[in-house]
Design a protein around this motif. Structure first.
Motif, PDB file in Angstrom:
ATOM      1  N   TRP A   4       0.893  -1.332  -0.020  1.00 11.51           N
ATOM      2  CA  TRP A   4      -0.081  -0.203  -0.288  1.00 11.51           C
ATOM      3  C   TRP A   4       0.509   1.645   0.027  1.00 11.51           C
ATOM      4  O   TRP A   4       0.077   2.128  -0.265  1.00 11.51           O
ATOM      5  N   GLU A  47      -6.736   8.019  -7.235  1.00  9.94           N
ATOM      6  CA  GLU A  47      -7.118   8.581  -6.621  1.00  9.94           C
ATOM      7  C   GLU A  47      -8.767   8.052  -6.296  1.00  9.94           C
ATOM      8  O   GLU A  47      -9.252   8.983  -6.417  1.00  9.94           O
ATOM      9  N   PHE A  70     -11.292   8.016  -4.387  1.00 10.38           N
ATOM     10  CA  PHE A  70     -12.448   8.658  -3.647  1.00 10.38           C
ATOM     11  C   PHE A  70     -12.667  10.171  -4.016  1.00 10.38           C
ATOM     12  O   PHE A  70     -12.745  11.049  -3.377  1.00 10.38           O
ATOM     13  N   GLY A  71     -11.867  10.338  -5.055  1.00 10.16           N
ATOM     14  CA  GLY A  71     -12.319  11.612  -6.068  1.00 10.16           C
ATOM     15  C   GLY A  71     -13.155  11.974  -6.783  1.00 10.16           C
ATOM     16  O   GLY A  71     -13.739  12.869  -7.118  1.00 10.16           O
ATOM     17  N   LYS A  80      -0.675  10.368   3.033  1.00 11.78           N
ATOM     18  CA  LYS A  80      -1.759   8.994   2.729  1.00 11.78           C
ATOM     19  C   LYS A  80      -2.711   7.773   2.822  1.00 11.78           C
ATOM     20  O   LYS A  80      -3.674   7.604   2.614  1.00 11.78           O
ATOM     21  N   HIS A 120      -6.137   7.640   3.320  1.00 13.01           N
ATOM     22  CA  HIS A 120      -6.365   6.184   2.745  1.00 13.01           C
ATOM     23  C   HIS A 120      -7.370   5.716   3.598  1.00 13.01           C
ATOM     24  O   HIS A 120      -8.025   4.927   3.237  1.00 13.01           O
ATOM     25  N   LYS A 132     -10.697   6.179   3.796  1.00 16.99           N
ATOM     26  CA  LYS A 132     -11.825   5.969   2.243  1.00 16.99           C
ATOM     27  C   LYS A 132     -11.333   7.350   1.942  1.00 16.99           C
ATOM     28  O   LYS A 132     -12.743   8.145   1.665  1.00 16.99           O
ATOM     29  N   LYS A 133     -10.806   8.193   2.475  1.00 14.78           N
ATOM     30  CA  LYS A 133     -11.235   9.642   1.358  1.00 14.78           C
ATOM     31  C   LYS A 133     -10.346  10.200   0.728  1.00 14.78           C
ATOM     32  O   LYS A 133      -8.662  10.092   1.062  1.00 14.78           O
ATOM     33  N   ALA A 134     -10.269  11.659  -0.175  1.00 13.66           N
ATOM     34  CA  ALA A 134      -8.980  11.466  -0.892  1.00 13.66           C
ATOM     35  C   ALA A 134      -7.703  12.836   0.294  1.00 13.66           C
ATOM     36  O   ALA A 134      -8.347  13.124   1.065  1.00 13.66           O
ATOM     37  N   PRO A 135      -7.234  12.548  -0.008  1.00 13.51           N
ATOM     38  CA  PRO A 135      -6.257  12.194  -1.299  1.00 13.51           C
ATOM     39  C   PRO A 135      -5.605  10.251  -0.118  1.00 13.51           C
ATOM     40  O   PRO A 135      -5.069  10.404   0.844  1.00 13.51           O
ATOM     41  N   SER A 136      -5.556  10.152  -1.780  1.00 21.70           N
ATOM     42  CA  SER A 136      -5.026   8.744  -1.243  1.00 21.70           C
ATOM     43  C   SER A 136      -3.695   8.323  -1.840  1.00 21.70           C
ATOM     44  O   SER A 136      -3.305   7.308  -2.042  1.00 21.70           O
TER      45      SER A 136
END
Lengths: 390, 379
Positions: free
Chosen positions: A84, A91, A93-94, B155, B159, B162-166
C-alpha cells in the motif's frame, strides 16, 4: 562520446535490412549506412578523430531495433513488491481528478523500469488508473533516470478518462454517483462543459478565482494534450468518441477491446487506439470479446494502432510477446514491430523523434541477440539518448 | 542574575578550548574569553568541564504530545481534515509536560514545534524555548513556516478513512489546489476592492506565499522530496526539507539549489518502506556536497535525549566533531532563522548554554547545567 554499431540486421524503413554501420552522437542518430550501400573507401589517415574514442558495438548476427514504446502503462505508480505504501494508482475517493498528475507519483526505482529495458522498451506513457471518470494527467517517460525530471519526455501529455465497468464499480461500491454508464458520461460532460465556460470566463477582466480542476482541463480543450479514454466495450468506445466530437478533443482509445466489432466506424474516424492488455484473462464481462485479431483488423481499416501491456496487468517485459502473439493471429511481422515502435510514437505525437531508426531521431536503440519477436531472444544492449543503459 | 562560568573548556570557533570564561548578564552573554575580569552573582567552577551552546532541535512535536497520554493528551494531529494551515502549536503546547523538563536535562534550549505530519498541509511551525511557564512567553518565533507533508503519512491517514487524498498524486494535487486558491485570495485581498469574507486557511498561507516564512516539507523518499521541490519552485516558496531520509541521493542538486535539510530521526529501525534507504552517512554526504544540515530527533519519534546521540552516531560514519556539534547548534539556528541570537556563545547572544561533565559527544558525559535565556537549571 560517439557510439558506433557495426553490422547486424536493422529494422529500417519498415523492414529488416543488413546494417553497415550506425553512428550515434549527442543523443541522436547521426548516420545509418546499410551494408548494401556503396561506401567510398575512406583513407585510413583521414579517419574521423572523434571516432577514435567511440564506443563500438558489434552487432554481427544480431538485430538492431528502435527502442520499443508502450503507449499505456502504470509504471512506477504502483511499485512492485511493496504494497500500500507505494500504491499511487487511483485517487479513488475523488471522482473527478483532472488535477492529479502521474508525474508526481512515479517512483523511478521501481524494478519495472529495469524490466522494461530488459524487454527492449525505452519509452512509455504512464497514466493514472481508471477508477475515476476523469482520472488525471498522463506523462511520457524514458526508462532511465534517478529522478523523474531526468526521464521526462512530456510532463503532461494527456487527460485520462474512464468509461465502462471500472468507474461504475468503484463509485457504485461506495454507494455514490455514478453507478451507471449514463452517470459516467454525464459527469464527464458536466466537467468539460464547466471547463468550457470557465475558459470563457477567464478571458474576462474581473476573473479572479482559479479552480485547479478546470485549469487542468484547459490544455485538453485547447488541443494541447490528448484525451485518453479507457474503454473496452464497443458502446463505451463510441460514447468516448461522441463526447470527443462534442468537445472537439484529440482522442486516443485505450484498451479498445471490442474495437474489432466496430472496426469500420473506427477506420472512418481515423481513430487512434492503444490495444491491450490482450494477454490477460477475460476476468470481467467487458473483456468477453477480447482477441488478438483486434490490432490487425483495426490496422486494415486505417486506424492508428499500438499494442500495450497496460503494465502491471501484463509485466512490461511482455510487450514483444504481445506483438508476437498478434503475428500468430495473422498480423505481418513488420506491422507487429511497428505497432510497438513507430505507431505508438505517432499516437503519442512523438513521431518526429521516436519510434524509428532514422538520422536525427533520438538514439534509443536496442540490440537483440535474436529476432525480437522470438520469445527466446534477449536484449544485449539498450541505449537511451545514445547512452548505454543496459 | 549574573552567572560566571569559570575555567571551562568552551566550544568556540569549531573546537573546545580550555581555560575559558563566560559571563552572563540579563539573559544575554556579556563576555567571553580567558581574560574576563568581572565577577557575578553565581560563580561556577567549570574545571575539566565542557561548555557549549545549548542544543537546538529544528523539528519536534515537543509539548504537543503529553507524556503517557497518547489520547486525550495528544494534540499533535488534526487528522480528519487534510488542509489545516491555520493550526498553531501555540494553542496546543503544554509547557509543564515532562518533555520540557526532559529537553532541558538533554541540554536542549530551543525547539521548532510543529503539528504531526498527517495532513498534506498540516499547520504552522513555531520556535520555542524550553524554559518558561506558558507558550506565550516561551515562543520566540510564532510563525516560522508551514508544515507541508508528502508520502506515506498523509496517504495512510486518509486512505484509511476512505477519503481523498489517498495517493501521492492526490496529495500533490490537493497542495497545489490550496496554494492556487490562496494566491488568488491574496491577490483579491491586495486589490482595491479588498476582501470582506476572510478565509482563515488562506490567511495562514499568505506569509509563506509572500516568501516571509518557508514551506517546511515533510518528505522521506526521493520522489517525495522532488515533489516538494517541484511545488516550491512553481509557487516560488522558500523550502526547508524535513526528515529527508533519501536526500543524500541527490546531495549535489540540493546544494546547487541551496535547500537546507533537517535530517533524521536516523536512530529508528527501518520501520516503514519510505525509510528503507535511511543511513547515518546522510549527514556527511550532504555536508560534503555543501548542503546546510541540522540533525533532529523528531521528538517523540525519538526521545529528546537522543539529539546528542544522533550527532555522535553521525561521527561514527565520518562526520568530524566540529560539524557534528554545529549540526545540533549553529546549523539549526541558521535554518530556523534565529542565528543572530541563538546557536553560538558570543557576546550579545541569548544566554543558552549547556555544561557537560565530559565531552558532549561522549555518551558517558552528563549534562550538569543548562542555561536558557539566562535562567539556570542544575541537575
Amino acid at each position: 562520446m560517439k557510439v558506433i554499431i557495426n553490422k547486424g540486421t536493422i529494422f529500417f524503413q519498415g523492414k529488416f535490412q543488413q546494417l553497415g554501420r550506425m553512428v550515434l552522437d549527442k543523443g541522436k542518430i547521426l548516420e545509418i549506412t546499410l551494408a548494401s550501400a556503396k561506401v567510398k573507401k575512406a583513407k585510413s589517415d583521414h579517419k574521423d578523430k572523434s571516432e577514435a574514442n567511440a564506443q563500438v558495438i558489434d552487432a554481427d548476427g544480431k538485430f538492431v531495433l528502435p527502442g520499443m514504446i508502450d503507449a499505456h502503462t502504470h509504471l512506477g505508480l504502483e511499485e512492485e513488491g511493496v504494497g500500500w505504501t507505494d500504491a499511487d494508482l487511483n485517487e479513488s475517493f475523488g471522482l473527478v481528478t483532472p488535477h492529479v498528475r502521474a508525474f508526481d507519483a512515479v517512483k523511478m526505482r521501481d524494478r519495472a523500469f529495469q524490466d522494461a529495458l530488459a524487454g527492449g522498451i525505452t519509452t512509455a506513457m504512464v497514466t493514472p488508473g481508471s477508477a475515476n471518470p476523469i482520472g488525471g494527467q498522463c506523462c511520457i517517460l524514458k526508462m532511465t533516470g534517478n529522478v523523474v525530471e531526468e526521464a521526462v519526455v512530456k510532463e503532461s501529455s494527456g487527460m485520462k478518462f474512464a468509461f465502462g465497468e471500472n468507474p461504475k464499480k468503484v463509485y457504485g461500491d461506495q454507494k455514490q454517483f455514478p453507478c451507471t454508464r449514463m452517470g459516467t458520461a454525464a459527469v464527464i460532460r458536466e466537467w468539460l462543459m464547466k471547463a468550457q465556460d470557465y475558459s470563457k470566463k477567464k478571458k474576462s477582466k474581473d476573473f479572479k478565482e482559479r479552480e485547479i480542476k478546470l485549469e487542468a482541463l484547459l490544455p485538453l480543450l485547447e488541443g494541447k494534450i490528448q484525451a485518453r479514454a479507457h474503454a473496452h466495450m464497443a458502446d463505451d468506445i463510441i460514447t468516448a468518441y461522441r463526447i470527443a466530437q462534442e468537445f472537439n478533443l484529440d482522442l486516443v482509445i485505450d484498451h479498445c477491446t471490442e474495437g474489432h466489432l466496430i472496426a469500420k466506424e473506427l477506420g472512418r474516424w481515423k481513430a487512434k487506439a492503444v490495444v491491450g492488455p490482450t494477454f490477460s484473462s477475460r476476468c470481467k464481462p467487458e473483456l468477453r470479446h477480447k482477441t488478438f485479431d483486434t490490432v490487425r483488423l483495426l490496422l486494415d481499416e486505417g486506424c492508428q494502432v499500438a499494442i500495450t501491456t497496460d503494465h502491471p496487468v501484463i509485466p512490461i517485459e511482455g510487450l514483444s510477446l504481445c506483438a508476437a502473439l498478434c503475428v500468430r493471429h495473422g498480423l505481418e511481422e513488420e506491422r507487429a514491430i511497428k505497432a510497438v515502435t513507430e505507431y505508438p510514437a505517432a499516437i503519442l505525437g512523438l513521431d518526429k523523434k521516436l519510434g524509428k531508426l532514422e538520422v536525427g531521431f533520438d538514439a534509443d536503440v536496442v540490440v537483440w541477440n535474436g529476432h525480437p519477436l522470438d520469445v527466446r531472444s534477449t536484449v544485449d544492449v539498450a541505449l537511451i539518448d545514445g547512452k548505454k543503459v543496459l | 542574575m549574573s552567572i560566571l562560568f569559570d575555567s571551562v573548556r568552551l566550544f568556540t570557533a569549531g573546537a573546545f578550548f580550555p581555560g575559558q570564561k563566560v559571563l552572563i548578564e540579563k539573559g544575554k552573554v556579556a563576555a567571553v574569553g580567558s581574560k574576563v575580569l568581572k565577577t557575578a552573582d553565581v560563580n561556577i567552577d567549570g574545571k575539566g568541564k565542557f561548555l557549549m551552546p545549548a542544543l537546538i532541535d529544528a523539528h519536534t512535536h515537543l509539548g504537543l504530545f503529553e507524556t503517557g497520554q497518547l489520547t486525550p493528551g495528544s494534540d499533535m494531529a488534526e487528522m480528519f481534515q487534510p488542509i489545516t494551515p491555520h493550526l498553531r502549536p501555540l494553542d496546543g503546547i503544554k509547557m509543564r509536560d515532562q518533555a520540557l523538563d526532559d529537553a532541558r536535562r538533554a541540554g536542549v534550549a530551543v525547539c521548532m514545534v510543529c503539528p504531526a505530519p498527517t495532513n498534506p498541509i498540516a499547520g504552522q511551525c513555531s520556535i520555542l524555548k524550553t524554559n518558561g511557564n506558558s507558550a506565550d512567553v516561551g515562543l520566540i518565533v510564532e510563525q516560522a513556516g508551514i508544515l507541508v507533508c508528502f508520502g506515506e503519512e498523509p496517504k495512510h491517514t486518509y486512505h484509511r478513512q476512505k477519503k481523498a487524498p489517498s495517493t501521492r498524486m492526490g496529495i500533490a494535487a490537493l497542495i497545489r489546489e490550496t496554494l492556487m486558491k490562496a494566491q488568488d485570495y491574496a491577490e483579491a485581498k491586495a486589490s482595491k476592492k479588498g476582501i470582506r469574507d476572510r478565509n482563515i486557511q488562506f490567511e495562514a498561507l499568505i506569509p509563506m506565499l509572500e516568501g516571509r516564512v518557508p514551506m517546511r516539507a515533510h518528505a522521506h523518499r526521493l520522489e517525495d522530496i522532488m515533489s516538494a521541490i517541484r511545488i516550491a519552485e512553481e509557487f516560488k516558496l522558500k523550502l526547508i526539507l524535513e526528515h529527508a531520509t533519501e536526500a543524500h541521493l541527490i546531495a549535489p542538486m540540493l546544494a546547487q539549489k541551496g535547500i537546507p535539510v533537517v535530517l533524521g530521526p536516523a536512530l529508528v529501525p527501518h520501520l516503514r518502506f519510505e525509510l528503507r534507504a535511511k543511513t547515518f552517512e546522510s549527514a556527511v554526504i550532504l555536508m560534503n556536497a555543501g548542503v546546510e544540515v541540522a540533525l533532529t530527533c523528531d521528538f517523540p519519534g525519538l526521545p529528546i535525549e537522543s539529539l546528542r546521540i544522533v550527532a555522535a552516531m553521525a561521527c561514527q560514519y565520518g562526520l568530524d566533531e566540529k560539524r557534528a556539534v554545529n549540526a545540533i547548534t549553529e546549523n539549526p539556528a541558521k535554518i530556523l532563522g534565529v542565528h543572530n541570537r541563538c546557536g553560538q556563545i558570543k557576546k550579545g547572544y541569548d544566554a543558552d548554554l549547556a555544561l557537560f561533565s565530559g565531552h558532549p559527544l561522549d555518551m558517558r558525559s552528563k549534562l550538569e547545567m543548562i542555561v536558557v535565556d539566562g535562567e539556570l537549571f542544575q541537575f
